[in-house]
Design a protein around this motif. Structure first.
Motif, short mmCIF file in Angstrom:
data_model
loop_
_atom_site.label_atom_id
_atom_site.label_comp_id
_atom_site.label_asym_id
_atom_site.label_seq_id
_atom_site.Cartn_x
_atom_site.Cartn_y
_atom_site.Cartn_z
N GLY A 463 1.02 -1.52 -0.05
CA GLY A 463 -0.04 -0.14 -0.14
C GLY A 463 0.76 1.43 0.57
O GLY A 463 0.15 2.25 -0.41
N ARG B 81 -4.93 -2.79 6.34
CA ARG B 81 -4.59 -2.00 5.94
C ARG B 81 -4.52 -0.61 6.14
O ARG B 81 -4.68 -0.04 6.63
CB ARG B 81 -5.12 -2.39 3.75
CG ARG B 81 -5.24 -3.14 3.39
CD ARG B 81 -6.53 -3.43 1.88
NE ARG B 81 -7.77 -3.44 2.64
CZ ARG B 81 -8.91 -3.22 2.26
NH1 ARG B 81 -9.25 -3.63 1.25
NH2 ARG B 81 -10.35 -3.68 3.36
N HIS B 249 -0.89 -3.59 5.62
CA HIS B 249 0.56 -2.83 5.47
C HIS B 249 1.75 -2.87 6.07
O HIS B 249 2.80 -2.14 5.60
CB HIS B 249 -0.21 -1.74 5.54
CG HIS B 249 0.04 -1.00 7.35
ND1 HIS B 249 -0.90 -1.78 8.23
CD2 HIS B 249 0.11 0.16 7.41
CE1 HIS B 249 -0.46 -1.35 8.97
NE2 HIS B 249 0.16 0.24 9.01
#
Lengths: 475, 475, 475
Positions: A463, B81, B249
């Motif tokens: 990400g 994330r 992430h």
């Protein structure tokens, strides 16, 4: 039958009036003594509580040393590039699991098994023996088998995790696993036995209180051989001799890791007393002085040399100070610990430059910290050991600067050389075996793209947008 | 020479006048006894110090368990994330604060209040009662009220924080807060009372030493119901049945979190002995063996299945091993702990696949780790409990494989089912109430853009460039 | 009068030859008493073990407090921008090393040296004196010199590290180092001596159990003066009075830091008892209640004010609660600790706004947390101290709300003002000296580009792409 009072009267007459009274005290004493003895069997003694306290203390220290795995993981990962982060993390996470099993199976017995000799321990594998079979008990180390095992396995894990950083960013994952198992199952326990298992180095009088040599330089030698056999990372050294910095990707976690290791060392060194007594705080203070001096020294030396204070040198300086005082944390005075840590912090700065000059590529400086300062700290015992420091019992070790002559220094050199030689030989064999069977190094393409994708099929920071310029050939 | 009785007769006759001298010893004894008694009142006994040591030990363990909140926060955040990082962090940070207050207000009394019955505790809310009113004292658990409360509130917080991960990335923040308060104030304490509060499961002989069922599967069931009511995250499951990975992430902090949890578990399991004795180190060793075996098993099984060693599986494998040995860490032998952890590590790999196959979307694998392995570990007590392990006192629990027949296994199943059923029913009610009042799930737009902006108006990693492709509808 | 031997002869004649038998019990008693006494000399007493336990406990607490450096490093770094991360990390890492050396050299003696007076301690520098020369010993604080030093140096380091955050993102690195040394060597120890060194504030009856004033507000005042002399960061305040948020770059590590600090506070407050006794768990519980209340209060107040729950406010609220209960953690009841923490959590939200309104730019809110809540917590002792809380001994301090009148409150105000005034004056001198010699602030260009490149020549997150819009003039 005569009435009751008649019986008494006659009885009293016979025993001479009231003189029988003299027997009461005797009876009472017998009774009292009996009572006390019975009491003693039932009740807890202060010595019982002290033994429990010893175990609790060493147990807490074990937890701190085991937590050092988090410190190593964060320092090593932070100092590497983000494309290899998953790989470094996985190595540092699995290595303590493997060390636990390998040391439980074999290592603990090779290190402490009472059926061995001065060169290697033996017997009672799988933690299956009575405490006495590992040298424990009221006459030796007065800890339970479990406390002692947990503390020792934490140490074994440390030796293995040192290797991880030096071989990072180009070693095949499976090779590292195999080498770690061999190190913790065989190599570390054998040299460990020489000293802490009551082997020949212990008999001679070699002194390494918490393992500058037994743990750190063992890990450091194994790391050095690994880095040498692997060769440098692509792009690290130009053909014209120029050294390129390959900067770490996350100095936040690296700094955190350093502070976790600092915490963990308070278990590592004071816990090595293997008892809760009035000396453990002393050891904690010398440990802390060494860390502080090392950190300050490395910061200012690198600042003077490069013009700017370098965070990675502050980190490695603190670790250098800690490794340096580990051997002598119990025998150095405060000033001695300060000086030894200070010199460790200076040494680490030059050691990093030295290894680069001979093209030994150690991405995190593990060899400079653990090998160089491990040797220095062990030597320093022969120089700075101050016999006046022993507040209890005390082995009366005297270094050269405290009137001890060259005797202890000679023993320290002997220990450094023999443990080093053995570890170099054995880890060379291990590295060459895995190299011949599996190959040591990932492919050039995998190295460029990063081991995270190549070895693990995932990335650490999904990400986020990354700079991929170093993923295209930079030779 | 006169006969013996003549001698005595004459002796006693003669001492007539002076016989009072015989009273001196008696007087001295009285004096001495008096002195000892007075002394005893003044001076500390070994038993006093032992009680203090018990408290200090359990207190230190409480700190370690409370620190597990950092471990859960890092694992769960790292596995999610980056666009939801602030949300996961805030949930994991506030949840222990809420648990502390909820458990202080009500929960502790529902779990341990002495005015209850076999099904629920009662009375002495707000920690306002005497120690005896929570089952403490010289005849029960010999800890101060404060030590016991801190240890128990740390456990309650753990149950709540397990839920956080499973419902991440789509739940409304306020819903999670309300559910957490209800769980720690009401649901967790009631089933906790059944066993640890001396309730009906304790009477029957159900054994769950440190909470594979009482803590982990309770959190796991609540998490499962939450994940089920919420439904999967957008983009997780395609209509054709394909499962899309939504990678975490930040695996650096996830790995750190795993190692923090490993550390914390040394408080969780050995601390559950609720005393400092010679068994706590044993419990620490079985705990460590379970963790190591789980981590190695999950790594190799996932490696064999997917072709590459998966860091997230190593992390979940270690946690799976830890959860698995939690119920039986005191009754398993070393080999038992190893096998139970190993099976836990294997189970977690398949459980993750299983929940995906039934479209229960658990972003961090909390259900696989805490529910599945919580059940497995509790069952395993009925299989692997080894009566020879009890080095002190000992309850003599025997599992099926150690000659105990099916009795204990039946009790374990009973405990798993009743605690599970109660938690499923109660958490269903809780989830449905918050759903009907507030709605459970954030809007599709908010989910796409991330809960950090939507729920908190901030981002976790300001200043970094991110890949925003997953912020535009990916159904 | 007959000669002495005649008396004996007559006596022995009278008691009839055999009457000496009555003396056997007496002899036995003497023997028994002798035996017990000899035993006592050889064997460990419960009191010995208690002293060792005290040391071990305070040592473990010292480790936790030292680990708070990691907490401060992560909170402060995470709240700053990534372009200054290396700088903040380096400051937070080196500061404890410097504090260790400065406190060893001078600070510990100025704080505890027995050759001083009510205003400053003196003598036995470099930790060179006997325990009595620092007020230690069986009649005072019954800890070894080393345990006490380690605990105290950890506290001194905390005071210095508080400053770091408030002056972040624009101070010259070398200035911070010099100021930290002066603070820990001179300023902190002197006001510390007034209370904890047995100085004039101790004599008067000022109560600050673990340092809301002595540690936190001292650090807070020094931080406030630094932030004031430095002026705000570029772009923080517009000329039209608008305040621009300069969001932190890594809330994951900031949250981790908060949880590390929460852990560390369990060493900070309960360790301040300086002994292992039945009260330390009580102190841990009040500390935990204060933290929880502060975190919940700040979350909900900021939520109500800004419409969304703000993670940075949850973090600062927890820290605010912890600082607030620090002075009175031993004298507050449970409800008192809850209310004091709750008010602390509310105060911190408004304090952040207040400092912005007077254009004191504190990037991490250190002044709001440590100064404002440090003052509040110290005042709160004069309001909420509950004399019924002392379970052992007890100083019987009563606050206004518990029948104590205004007396204690007056003393608390006196302590806050005098310690504050002294710290403001001394840190003003320090800041002005370094400003005149070296200049306080980096160049505008360096500030824009980030201190990492300017001061350290490196970046924290190499390999990630960053948003560089804030690196081009934003005035």
């Amino acid at each position: 039958m005569p009435p009751f009072d008649q019986v008494f009267k006659r009885l009293f007459a016979r025993v001479g009036g009231w003189a029988w009274i003299a027997c009461i005290p005797l009876a009472l004493i017998i009774l009292a003594t009996w009572g006390v003895a019975a009491h003693a069997q039932e009740e807890l003694t202060a010595a019982d509580v002290q033994v429990t306290l010893n175990n609790i203390w060493v147990l807490v220290c074990s937890f701190l040393v085991i937590f050092m795995n988090a410190g190593f993981a964060m320092v090593e990962t932070g100092f590497c590039r983000q494309k290899n982060a998953v790989n470094v993390l996985t190595k540092n996470l699995i290595v303590f699991a493997l060390a636990t099993l390998a040391f439980w199976f074999i290592g603990f017995s090779l290190m402490f098994g009472a059926n061995g000799n001065g060169w290697v321990g033996w017997g009672s594998f799988f933690l299956g023996g009575a405490p006495e079979l590992y040298g424990l008990g009221p006459d030796g180390i007065n800890l339970t088998k479990d406390t002692f095992f947990l503390f020792q396995v934490a140490f074994a894990g440390t030796a293995a995790t040192i290797v991880s950083g030096a071989v990072a960013e180009r070693i095949k994952f499976v090779d590292f696993l195999i080498f770690s198992v061999l190190l913790t199952a065989i190599a570390y326990p054998i040299t460990g036995h020489w000293l802490w298992g009551g082997g020949w180095l212990a008999d001679l009088g070699f002194h390494d209180f918490a393992g500058s040599t037994i743990v750190h330089s063992v890990g450091g030698w194994a790391a050095l051989m690994g880095a040498a056999f692997l060769g440098p990372r692509m792009g690290k050294y130009n053909s014209d001799g120029q050294v390129n910095a390959l900067p770490g990707h996350n100095l936040s976690i690296a700094t955190l890791g350093c502070l976790i290791l600092w915490l963990g060392w308070f278990g590592f060194n004071p816990g090595s007393q293997l008892a809760a007594d009035s000396n453990v705080a002393y050891i904690a203070v010398t440990t802390n002085l060494g860390a502080a001096a090392g950190g300050v020294a490395a910061t200012f030396v690198s600042w003077a040399m490069s013009g700017k204070p370098d965070l990675s040198m502050t980190i490695n300086g603190i670790l250098a100070g800690l490794v340096s005082v580990t051997a002598g944390c119990f025998v150095f005075g405060y000033a001695g610990a300060f000086v030894v840590g200070l010199i460790g912090g200076i040494l680490v700065v030059f050691a990093v430059g030295f290894f680069d000059s001979i093209k030994i590529d150690d991405p995190v400086g593990a060899t400079s910290v653990h090998l160089v300062c491990g040797i220095w700290g062990t030597l320093a015992v022969g120089l700075f050991a101050n016999p006046n420091n022993f507040t209890q019992g005390g082995e009366g070790i005297s270094g050269l600067f405290y009137g001890g002559g060259l005797g202890q220094l000679g023993l320290q050199i002997l220990g450094i050389l023999t443990v080093g030689l053995f570890t170099v030989v054995l880890s060379t064999i291990f590295w060459l075996v895995v190299k011949s069977v599996l190959g040591l190094r990932v492919s050039a393409e995998e190295e460029m793209k990063g081991l995270d994708i190549g070895e693990h099929g995932m990335e650490a920071y999904s990400g986020f947008l990354k700079d991929t310029s170093d993923m295209t050939g930079v030779m």
